[in-house]
Design a protein around this motif. Structure first.
Motif, PDB file in Angstrom:
ATOM      1  N   ILE A 191       0.837  -1.200   0.000  1.00 18.53           N
ATOM      2  CA  ILE A 191       0.000   0.000   0.000  1.00 18.53           C
ATOM      3  C   ILE A 191       0.871   1.249   0.000  1.00 18.53           C
ATOM      4  O   ILE A 191       1.796   1.376   0.800  1.00 18.53           O
ATOM      5  N   GLU A 192       0.550   2.148  -0.900  1.00 14.75           N
ATOM      6  CA  GLU A 192       1.122   3.499  -0.908  1.00 14.75           C
ATOM      7  C   GLU A 192      -0.067   4.447  -0.798  1.00 14.75           C
ATOM      8  O   GLU A 192      -0.968   4.421  -1.643  1.00 14.75           O
ATOM      9  N   ALA A 193      -0.105   5.268   0.244  1.00  8.74           N
ATOM     10  CA  ALA A 193      -1.254   6.145   0.443  1.00  8.74           C
ATOM     11  C   ALA A 193      -0.790   7.509   0.933  1.00  8.74           C
ATOM     12  O   ALA A 193       0.061   7.604   1.818  1.00  8.74           O
ATOM     13  N   LYS A 194      -1.371   8.544   0.355  1.00 14.01           N
ATOM     14  CA  LYS A 194      -0.989   9.922   0.667  1.00 14.01           C
ATOM     15  C   LYS A 194      -2.010  10.565   1.586  1.00 14.01           C
ATOM     16  O   LYS A 194      -3.216  10.422   1.392  1.00 14.01           O
ATOM     17  N   TYR A 195      -1.516  11.300   2.599  1.00 15.29           N
ATOM     18  CA  TYR A 195      -2.403  11.995   3.510  1.00 15.29           C
ATOM     19  C   TYR A 195      -3.092  13.159   2.790  1.00 15.29           C
ATOM     20  O   TYR A 195      -2.496  13.791   1.904  1.00 15.29           O
ATOM     21  N   PRO A 196      -4.302  13.513   3.201  1.00 16.62           N
ATOM     22  CA  PRO A 196      -4.909  14.738   2.688  1.00 16.62           C
ATOM     23  C   PRO A 196      -4.237  15.958   3.313  1.00 16.62           C
ATOM     24  O   PRO A 196      -3.507  15.835   4.306  1.00 16.62           O
ATOM     25  N   ALA A 197      -4.471  17.107   2.757  1.00 13.95           N
ATOM     26  CA  ALA A 197      -3.865  18.345   3.259  1.00 13.95           C
ATOM     27  C   ALA A 197      -4.215  18.545   4.727  1.00 13.95           C
ATOM     28  O   ALA A 197      -5.375  18.417   5.132  1.00 13.95           O
TER      29      ALA A 197
END
Length: 278
Positions: free
Chosen positions: A90-96
Motif C-alpha cells: 500500500i502506498e497512500a498519501k495523507y490529505p492536506a
C-alpha cells in the motif's frame, strides 16, 4: 543472516479498542494504491509498515495488521476469516493538513471503503505474560534517537536508525531483536510472536528505549535454528545457546510473569478478500 517476518511500526498501540458504536471517521487518504503482496503462507519475506510525514509505505502487510493499527490493538486481539492473513502493498498519501497521528483514522476509512470491513467487540479473559520491572529495577536507558529521524526527514543523517523501527534477524545462534526508540508496548507486541500467549506491558515505563535482545525460542531449539543446526569449524554441529527469552529479558532489568487479563477482542463479521479497484 535472514530477515524474518516482522512489522516495524512507528505507531504506539494501546489496549483500548474502538467500538463499532463510536462515530466512524470521515478522514480518508487523499489517494491510496493497494496491490497484492506476498503469499500469506510465505515464511521468509520482507514486511514493513512505515508512516511518514506525508504518506504510508506498507510492504506485504496483512489485513489483520491493518486492522490492528487502525483500531490501536494487538494482533492477538483480532479474529476473523482466514483471508485476514492476505498481504498487500500500500502506498497512500495523507490529505492536506493530516498528520502521522491520524493514520489509524485514515486506515479505518480505507478498510471500510475498500475492503468493506464490519466488526463487533467482545471482552474475554485471556492467559497472558505480563512484562514487569525486575526486583533490582530496570536497566534501560531512554533513547537519544530524535523524532526527526524518519526516512523523509531532511535532517536525518544517512544510515541513522529509524525511530521506532524494530528489526528481527534469525541465525543458527538464535533470534536477534534490535531497534531504536521503542516503546515497551511495541516490544511486547513483538515478544508475543515467540511465546504461546500474548505479552502485555505492565512496567509503567513510558519512555522510548534502544532495545537489543538475543535469545533462542523453544521451537528453534527443537529444529536447530533457522536453516538447520549451525556448523562448527570442524563441520560438526555447534551447541545451541541455552538462553531463553525469559532469561534474556532479565538483562534489561525486566521479567515475564504469567497472569490472566481481560482483553477486548475485535471480531471481524465481514471483510472482502480483495479491495475495490484503485
Amino acid at each position: 543472516m535472514k530477515f524474518l517476518s516482522v512489522l516495524p511500526l512507528v505507531l504506539v498501540a494501546s489496549f483500548a479498542v474502538a467500538t463499532a458504536q463510536h462515530p466512524q471517521s470521515n478522514l480518508s487518504f487523499e489517494v491510496a494504491s493497494i496491490r497484492p503482496g506476498a503469499d500469506a503462507d510465505a515464511e521468509m519475506i520482507a514486511i514493513r509498515m512505515n508512516a511518514e510525514r506525508s504518506m504510508i509505505h506498507y510492504v506485504n502487510v496483512s489485513l489483520r495488521d491493518m486492522i490492528r493499527v487502525a483500531y490501536n490493538i494487538k494482533e492477538f486481539q483480532v479474529t476473523g476469516p482466514d483471508w485476514i492473513r492476505n498481504r498487500f502493498n500500500i502506498e497512500a498519501k495523507y490529505p492536506a493538513g493530516a498528520t502521522e497521528d491520524q493514520v489509524p483514522e485514515m486506515l479505518q476509512s480505507l478498510l471500510r471503503d475498500r475492503f468493506k470491513l464490519q466488526f463487533h467487540n467482545e471482552t474475554k479473559d485471556h492467559a497472558v505474560f505480563a512484562l514487569v520491572v525486575g526486583k533490582n529495577g530496570p536497566k534501560l536507558k531512554p533513547s537519544e534517537v530524535k523524532a526527526t529521524d524518519y526516512p523523509d526527514s531532511p535532517n536525518r543523517k544517512p544510515g541513522t536508525p529509524v525511530r521506532g523501527d524494530l528489526q528481527i534477524m534469525g541465525s543458527p545462534t538464535g533470534m536477534h531483536l534490535k531497534g531504536p526508540a521503542l516503546t515497551l508496548s511495541r516490544l511486547c507486541e513483538t515478544l508475543s510472536m515467540f511465546v504461546d500467549q500474548p505479552v502485555v506491558d505492565r512496567t509503567g515505563l513510558p519512555e522510548r528505549y534502544d532495545i537489543d535482545l538475543t535469545f533462542m525460542p523453544e521451537n528453534m531449539r527443537m529444529r536447530g535454528g533457522p536453516g538447520g543446526p549451525g556448523q562448527g569449524a570442524d563441520g560438526g554441529t555447534e551447541a545451541q545457546p541455552r538462553i531463553t527469552l525469559f532469561e534474556a529479558i532479565q538483562d534489561l532489568g525486566l521479567k515475564l510473569e504469567p497472569r490472566k487479563a481481560p482483553l477486548q477482542m475485535l471480531i471481524v463479521d465481514h471483510i472482502e478478500k480483495a479491495p475495490t479497484e484503485n
